[in-house]
Design a protein around this motif. Sequence first.
Motif, PDB file in Angstrom:
ATOM      1  N   LEU A 153       0.838  -1.200   0.000  1.00 55.69           N
ATOM      2  CA  LEU A 153       0.000   0.000   0.000  1.00 55.69           C
ATOM      3  C   LEU A 153       0.877   1.257   0.000  1.00 55.69           C
ATOM      4  O   LEU A 153       0.583   2.232  -0.712  1.00 55.69           O
ATOM      5  CB  LEU A 153      -0.920  -0.041   1.225  1.00 55.69           C
ATOM      6  N   ARG A 157       0.852   4.189  -2.785  1.00 58.80           N
ATOM      7  CA  ARG A 157       0.548   5.567  -2.413  1.00 58.80           C
ATOM      8  C   ARG A 157       1.743   6.485  -2.662  1.00 58.80           C
ATOM      9  O   ARG A 157       1.588   7.605  -3.142  1.00 58.80           O
ATOM     10  CB  ARG A 157       0.117   5.642  -0.948  1.00 58.80           C
ATOM     11  N   LEU A 184       1.165   5.425   7.154  1.00 66.94           N
ATOM     12  CA  LEU A 184       0.273   4.296   7.432  1.00 66.94           C
ATOM     13  C   LEU A 184       0.530   3.743   8.836  1.00 66.94           C
ATOM     14  O   LEU A 184      -0.402   3.383   9.561  1.00 66.94           O
ATOM     15  CB  LEU A 184       0.474   3.193   6.392  1.00 66.94           C
ATOM     16  N   ALA A 187      -1.074   5.972  11.213  1.00 66.44           N
ATOM     17  CA  ALA A 187      -2.534   5.845  11.131  1.00 66.44           C
ATOM     18  C   ALA A 187      -3.026   4.647  11.942  1.00 66.44           C
ATOM     19  O   ALA A 187      -4.153   4.658  12.451  1.00 66.44           O
ATOM     20  CB  ALA A 187      -2.979   5.702   9.666  1.00 66.44           C
ATOM     21  N   LEU A 191      -6.845   3.388  14.675  1.00 69.39           N
ATOM     22  CA  LEU A 191      -7.817   2.433  14.137  1.00 69.39           C
ATOM     23  C   LEU A 191      -8.929   2.128  15.130  1.00 69.39           C
ATOM     24  O   LEU A 191     -10.049   1.818  14.753  1.00 69.39           O
ATOM     25  CB  LEU A 191      -7.136   1.133  13.725  1.00 69.39           C
TER      26      LEU A 191
ATOM     27  N   PRO B  79     -12.980   3.235  13.524  1.00 62.51           N
ATOM     28  CA  PRO B  79     -12.863   2.773  12.138  1.00 62.51           C
ATOM     29  C   PRO B  79     -12.846   1.245  12.026  1.00 62.51           C
ATOM     30  O   PRO B  79     -13.532   0.668  11.178  1.00 62.51           O
ATOM     31  CB  PRO B  79     -11.534   3.374  11.676  1.00 62.51           C
ATOM     32  N   LEU B  80     -12.092   0.591  12.915  1.00 63.55           N
ATOM     33  CA  LEU B  80     -12.001  -0.864  12.814  1.00 63.55           C
ATOM     34  C   LEU B  80     -13.289  -1.551  13.279  1.00 63.55           C
ATOM     35  O   LEU B  80     -13.652  -2.615  12.753  1.00 63.55           O
ATOM     36  CB  LEU B  80     -10.803  -1.372  13.625  1.00 63.55           C
ATOM     37  N   ASP B 141      -8.307  10.160   5.390  1.00 62.32           N
ATOM     38  CA  ASP B 141      -7.794   9.261   4.354  1.00 62.32           C
ATOM     39  C   ASP B 141      -6.807   8.172   4.772  1.00 62.32           C
ATOM     40  O   ASP B 141      -7.091   7.011   4.535  1.00 62.32           O
ATOM     41  CB  ASP B 141      -7.203  10.043   3.183  1.00 62.32           C
ATOM     42  N   PRO B 142      -5.660   8.470   5.358  1.00 66.96           N
ATOM     43  CA  PRO B 142      -4.753   7.320   5.544  1.00 66.96           C
ATOM     44  C   PRO B 142      -5.346   6.269   6.477  1.00 66.96           C
ATOM     45  O   PRO B 142      -5.112   5.075   6.292  1.00 66.96           O
ATOM     46  CB  PRO B 142      -3.485   7.948   6.128  1.00 66.96           C
ATOM     47  N   ILE B 143      -6.158   6.712   7.452  1.00 62.62           N
ATOM     48  CA  ILE B 143      -6.765   5.754   8.385  1.00 62.62           C
ATOM     49  C   ILE B 143      -7.831   4.918   7.668  1.00 62.62           C
ATOM     50  O   ILE B 143      -7.909   3.702   7.849  1.00 62.62           O
ATOM     51  CB  ILE B 143      -7.380   6.494   9.597  1.00 62.62           C
ATOM     52  N   ALA B 145      -7.932   4.221   4.466  1.00 62.74           N
ATOM     53  CA  ALA B 145      -7.247   3.306   3.541  1.00 62.74           C
ATOM     54  C   ALA B 145      -6.694   2.101   4.291  1.00 62.74           C
ATOM     55  O   ALA B 145      -6.832   0.953   3.847  1.00 62.74           O
ATOM     56  CB  ALA B 145      -6.122   4.036   2.801  1.00 62.74           C
ATOM     57  N   LEU B 146      -6.081   2.362   5.428  1.00 63.39           N
ATOM     58  CA  LEU B 146      -5.495   1.276   6.214  1.00 63.39           C
ATOM     59  C   LEU B 146      -6.570   0.345   6.769  1.00 63.39           C
ATOM     60  O   LEU B 146      -6.450  -0.880   6.685  1.00 63.39           O
ATOM     61  CB  LEU B 146      -4.666   1.874   7.351  1.00 63.39           C
ATOM     62  N   ALA B 147      -7.626   0.921   7.335  1.00 65.30           N
ATOM     63  CA  ALA B 147      -8.684   0.102   7.933  1.00 65.30           C
ATOM     64  C   ALA B 147      -9.349  -0.778   6.880  1.00 65.30           C
ATOM     65  O   ALA B 147      -9.647  -1.950   7.134  1.00 65.30           O
ATOM     66  CB  ALA B 147      -9.716   0.995   8.615  1.00 65.30           C
ATOM     67  N   GLU B 149      -8.003  -1.801   4.056  1.00 67.30           N
ATOM     68  CA  GLU B 149      -7.022  -2.802   3.620  1.00 67.30           C
ATOM     69  C   GLU B 149      -7.003  -3.965   4.618  1.00 67.30           C
ATOM     70  O   GLU B 149      -6.977  -5.139   4.228  1.00 67.30           O
ATOM     71  CB  GLU B 149      -5.644  -2.143   3.527  1.00 67.30           C
TER      72      GLU B 149
END
Lengths: 192, 192
Positions: A153, A157, A184, A187, A191, B79-80, B141-143, B145-147, B149
């Motif tokens: 990722l 990016r 990332l 970030a 979560l 988010p998770l 955004d980065p959070i 995208a990570l979550a 993924e």
Amino acid sequence: MARWEAGARERLVVAAVDLFSEQGYDATTVAQIAERAGVTKSTFFRHFPDKRELLVAGQETLSRLLAEGIAEAPANASPLEAVAAGLERASSIMGPVNREFAPRLKAAIASSAELQARDALKSVGLTAAMTTALVARGVPDPIAALASELGSLAFKRGYAEWAEGRGANDDGLAPYALAALAELRAASASLD
Amino acid sequence: MARWEAGARERLVVAAVDLFSEQGYDATTVAQIAERAGVTKSTFFRHFPDKRELLVAGQETLSRLLAEGIAEAPANASPLEAVAAGLERASSIMGPVNREFAPRLKAAIASSAELQARDALKSVGLTAAMTTALVARGVPDPIAALASELGSLAFKRGYAEWAEGRGANDDGLAPYALAALAELRAASASLD
């Protein structure tokens, strides 16, 4: 002839991407690509099995460099430090030509569902190469899978940022990929 | 006719996967798939644009359910936690038939580079659906995208475990996907 042959691979890639953006992927034939690149069809087929593979030509090289960077990271490097070493190594082959070429490549991929699929498979391949290299270092499975997913990722990016050319002209890809990886990582504290 | 037509979509998928494993993806024609499923070619084309799309038939439904689960998670969900709600919602459509069918599907995909690419693009689509739904909740955004993924990887890993049938026969997919998500979350503590 030898001089022409030497740059044939790169010229074929550039010719193909130009033709894909001009007239679409489906409408472009191998014969047209070879003609635009100034080589014969048999030269095309010495380099690529078909027109789809042409756009992911760098996959094997990138996979190898990612794996080498991870394998050669110091023994006490953490999984994510090893991934960073892999990203740095792989970034080293992406020069100004790749950067200038990136928007046309992006447009060509966006124009064809088949190329989007092949591009997605490329990412899967890069991730798998990193996972294998991490497991070989003794990183246990879920951690290796997660670290290589983050690496993949970050590469995507970082490449996108780099390709948009926001930084200085002589910037390499590496600082962009490493910054994306750090972003990332940061970030992941948010979560939950 | 109406009764046959009703199950046509599922029968087409089963027939295709059987033929792909028996004789390979490239050698299988739409006519053969339709014949095996007991429908006409025009019925095939009412359901699918081509034989490749047939194997990712569930992508739109899964994307919609992932997004709905994320959108309807409580306002104070992390988010998770929102991703977990999405995984739970999407898992609900995977029943015993999907589980029994999974090994043949896996074999069919493994047999063809084209299907592997299309399958990789399916994952990209599911991830994008989750990212969009998270961003709509205000996740930066980065959070996001990570979550997403992590959610996508958890869905893939949970599905693989579930498909191998290690658990009880009446197990749904949800507990496998959620366990995989928790495992990945725990692994992120060991990245550096």
